[in-house]
Design an enzyme around this catalytic site. Structure first.
Site, mmCIF file in Angstrom:
data_model
loop_
_atom_site.group_PDB
_atom_site.id
_atom_site.type_symbol
_atom_site.label_atom_id
_atom_site.label_comp_id
_atom_site.label_asym_id
_atom_site.label_seq_id
_atom_site.Cartn_x
_atom_site.Cartn_y
_atom_site.Cartn_z
ATOM 1 N N HIS A 1 22.365 4.263 -26.186
ATOM 2 C CA HIS A 1 21.044 4.079 -26.815
ATOM 3 C C HIS A 1 19.960 3.998 -25.740
ATOM 4 C CE1 HIS A 1 18.793 2.031 -30.372
ATOM 5 N NE2 HIS A 1 17.922 2.615 -29.553
ATOM 6 N N LEU B 1 14.478 8.415 -23.401
ATOM 7 C CA LEU B 1 14.020 9.107 -22.196
ATOM 8 C C LEU B 1 12.623 9.707 -22.364
ATOM 9 C CD1 LEU B 1 17.303 10.863 -20.984
ATOM 10 C CD2 LEU B 1 16.313 8.677 -20.254
ATOM 11 N N ARG B 2 12.116 9.722 -23.594
ATOM 12 C CA ARG B 2 10.730 10.071 -23.930
ATOM 13 C C ARG B 2 10.366 11.546 -23.752
ATOM 14 N NH1 ARG B 2 10.366 5.764 -27.002
ATOM 15 N NH2 ARG B 2 9.811 3.834 -25.961
ATOM 16 N N ASN C 1 13.607 10.304 -30.930
ATOM 17 C CA ASN C 1 12.192 10.101 -31.285
ATOM 18 C C ASN C 1 11.265 10.549 -30.160
ATOM 19 O OD1 ASN C 1 13.066 7.923 -29.734
ATOM 20 N ND2 ASN C 1 11.722 6.452 -30.746
ATOM 21 N N HIS D 1 19.292 2.568 -37.533
ATOM 22 C CA HIS D 1 18.310 1.545 -37.197
ATOM 23 C C HIS D 1 18.085 0.732 -38.474
ATOM 24 C CE1 HIS D 1 14.338 0.238 -35.316
ATOM 25 N NE2 HIS D 1 14.199 -0.128 -36.585
ATOM 26 N N ASN E 1 11.707 -4.205 -31.108
ATOM 27 C CA ASN E 1 12.237 -3.894 -32.444
ATOM 28 C C ASN E 1 13.727 -3.628 -32.332
ATOM 29 O OD1 ASN E 1 12.956 -2.753 -34.893
ATOM 30 N ND2 ASN E 1 11.231 -1.343 -34.987
ATOM 31 N N ASP F 1 18.986 0.120 -25.379
ATOM 32 C CA ASP F 1 17.743 0.422 -26.101
ATOM 33 C C ASP F 1 16.585 0.483 -25.107
ATOM 34 O OD1 ASP F 1 15.938 1.028 -28.061
ATOM 35 O OD2 ASP F 1 15.931 -0.940 -29.009
#
EC number: 3.5.2.3
Length: 428
Positions: A56, A59-60, A90, A177, A276, A303
Site C-alpha cells: 500500500h 507514488l503519485r 489514485n 478502503h 485517513n 499507506d
C-alpha cells in the site's frame, strides 16, 4: 563485483551466519563461508531480513509529481528496506486502464530502486459507478492482481460483488478502503472524547466496521478474496477474526502509525496527524498490536501518502490527509512490536515481506533467506536509536508525524536481486 559476502549477520534475528550472494541469487548461507573473490560486507550482528514488500504505497505519478514520483518514491522505499512496492491507483489520470498501469510499471523498471507493481482501480475514475478494465489491466504487461479504489470506498454493494466475482476468475484480490461515506461526511478525526472536546467532526468506528462486515460476507458468498486496507479499530479486528474463523478468504493490513499514535495528538491541531482512517484511541492501538501478533491482521503496510508542504502547512480543516511512511516503517514496527516482545524478527519478516508478497503475488519477493532464492535482502542495525530528521528523507515530501521523535533501528543495506540500492545508509 558479482559476488557479495554478508558476514556475521543474524538471519531473521537468529544466530550469526554468512550469506553469499552470487549475481542475482543467494548462493550459500552458513558459518565461515570463504570470502575469496567477493566484496565483503561486515554485518557485525545486524539483522538480515528478506527485502520488505509494501502492499500500500502512493507514488503519485502520473499527475501529482509535486508530491512524489516513481523515482523518489522508490528511492524512499530502498532507504526503508523495501525491494517491492504496490502503487495505489489514485493518480491523475486514475490507473483504471491498461495504459496507465503499464506506464507506472515501466517507470519502476526504468528507475530500478525497487520493483513497482501497480494496483488497478476497481471503478472508472474511482467514482464507484462502473467497473474499470479489470481484465485488461490483469492481462497487460503490468499483470495487475490487486485492485483498489483506495482513498475512496467501493460503497455500492452490487459493484463490490461484481468486482469480487470478476477478480476470482484470475485469482485477483479487491483491497477495500473501508469507509461508509454517509457516516463520515464532514469528519475530521476519530469520533470520541477528543473530537467532542475539540469540536471537530467525528469519524465513527462503525463507518469502517460496517463496510468490513458487509465485504467479508460478500467475499464468502462469492468465494473470492478480499483484503482490508489500513484497518484501524478494535471492532474491525473482531470482525476480521470472526470472518477468518468461518474460513472466509480475507486478509487485513495495519499501518505503522496506527500501531503507535493516538487521537490525543490531534489536540495540537498539527495537520501532520490528519490521516485517513484517522488516528484512533489507545484501546484501538493495543487491539491492533495484539491482532498483528496473533495473525488476525496479516501484514504491515505503510499507506505512504506524500503531500507537498502547502497541502499540510495550513489550518486543520483544509489540510490533506496522509503521512509518509516508507522510511520509518521498520523502526516503528521495532518500537511497537519487537521491543515490546509481541513479535520476533522472523515474525516481522512474515508480516512485512512474506505475507504481503503472497497476497499481492509479487514474484521473487517475500522469499526465505536461503540458497537458491533471489537476493532481495535488507540489513538492519537494530541497536541504533536516533531522532527522525525528515530533511534527510529520499521522499519528495516531508509530512512525517515522527519528526524529532527518537525511534530504534536503521536500515543500513538493501539489495535488489543482488544489486545494492542502499549501502551504509546511503542510496547508491
Amino acid at each position: 563485483m558479482s559476488k557479495i559476502l554478508i558476514r556475521g549477520a543474524k538471519v531473521l534475528g537468529g544466530e550469526q551466519q554468512d550469506v553469499l550472494i552470487d549475481g542475482t541469487t543467494i548462493a550459500q548461507v552458513g558459518a565461515g563461508l570463504p570470502a575469496e573473490g567477493a566484496e565483503v560486507v561486515e554485518a557485525d550482528g545486524k539483522v538480515l531480513l528478506p527485502g520488505l514488500v509494501d502492499l500500500h504505497t502512493h507514488l503519485r505519478e502520473p499527475g501529482r509529481e509535486d508530491s512524489e514520483t516513481v523515482l523518489t518514491g522508490t528511492r524512499a522505499a530502498a532507504s526503508g528496506g523495501y525491494t517491492a512496492v504496490f502503487a495505489m491507483a489514485n493518480t491523475f489520470p486514475v490507473a483504471d486502464t491498461a495504459g496507465v498501469v503499464e506506464q507506472v510499471w515501466r517507470l519502476g523498471k526504468e528507475h530500478g530502486y525497487c520493483d513497482v507493481q501497480p494496483i488497478g482501480a476497481v471503478t472508472v475514475g474511482l467514482e464507484g459507478r462502473k467497473l474499470a478494465e479489470l481484465g485488461a489491466m490483469h492481462e497487460s504487461a503490468a499483470g495487475v492482481t490487486v485492485f483498489s479504489d483506495d482513498g475512496k470506498c467501493v460503497d455500492d454493494a452490487v459493484i463490490m460483488r461484481r468486482a469480487l466475482e470478476y477478480v476470482k476468475a484470475f485469482g485477483g484480490v479487491v483491497a477495500q478502503h473501508a469507509q461508509e461515506p454517509r457516516l463520515t461526511e464532514g469528519a475530521q478525526m476519530n469520533e470520541g472524547i477528543v473530537s467532542a472536546e475539540l469540536g471537530l467532526g467525528g469519524w465513527p468506528a462503525v463507518a469502517e466496521e460496517s463496510i468490513i462486515a458487509r465485504d467479508v460476507l460478500l467475499a464468502e458468498h462469492v468465494g473470492s478474496r478480499v483484503h482490508i486496507c489500513h484497518l484501524s479499530t478494535a471492532g474491525s479486528v473482531e470482525i476480521v477474526r470472526w470472518a477468518k474463523s468461518r474460513g472466509i478468504d480475507v486478509t487485513a493490513e495495519v499501518t505503522p502509525h496506527h500501531l503507535l499514535l493516538t487521537d490525543e495528538l490531534v489536540r495540537t491541531y498539527n495537520p501532520v496527524y490528519k490521516v485517513n482512517p484517522p488516528l484512533r484511541t489507545e484501546r484501538d492501538v493495543f487491539a491492533l498490536r495484539e491482532a498483528l501478533a496473533d495473525g488476525t491482521i496479516d501484514i504491515v503496510a505503510t499507506d505512504h501518502a506524500p503531500h507537498p508542504h502547502e497541502d499540510k502547512d495550513c489550518e486543520w480543516a483544509a489540510a490533506a490527509m496522509g503521512m509518509v511512511g516508507l522510511e520509518t516503517a521498520l523502526s516503528v514496527v521495532q518500537e511497537t512490536m519487537v521491543d515490546t516482545g509481541l513479535l520476533d524478527w522472523a515474525g516481522v519478516a512474515e508480516r512485512m515481506s512474506l505475507a504481503p508478497a503472497r497476497i499481492g503475488r509479487a514474484t521473487g519477493h517475500g522469499r526465505p533467506v536461503s540458497a537458491g532464492e533471489p537476493a532481495n535482502l535488507t540489513l538492519v542495525d537494530t541497536e541504533y536509536r536516533g531522532s527522525v530528521d525528515p530533511a534527510g528523507f529520499a521522499s519528495r515530501s516531508r509530512n512525517t508525524p515522527y519528526e524529532g521523535r527518537e525511534l530504534p533501528g536503521r536500515v543500513t543495506h538493501t539489495w535488489l536481486r543482488g544489486k545494492a540500492t542502499l549501502v551504509d545508509g546511503k542510496l547508491t
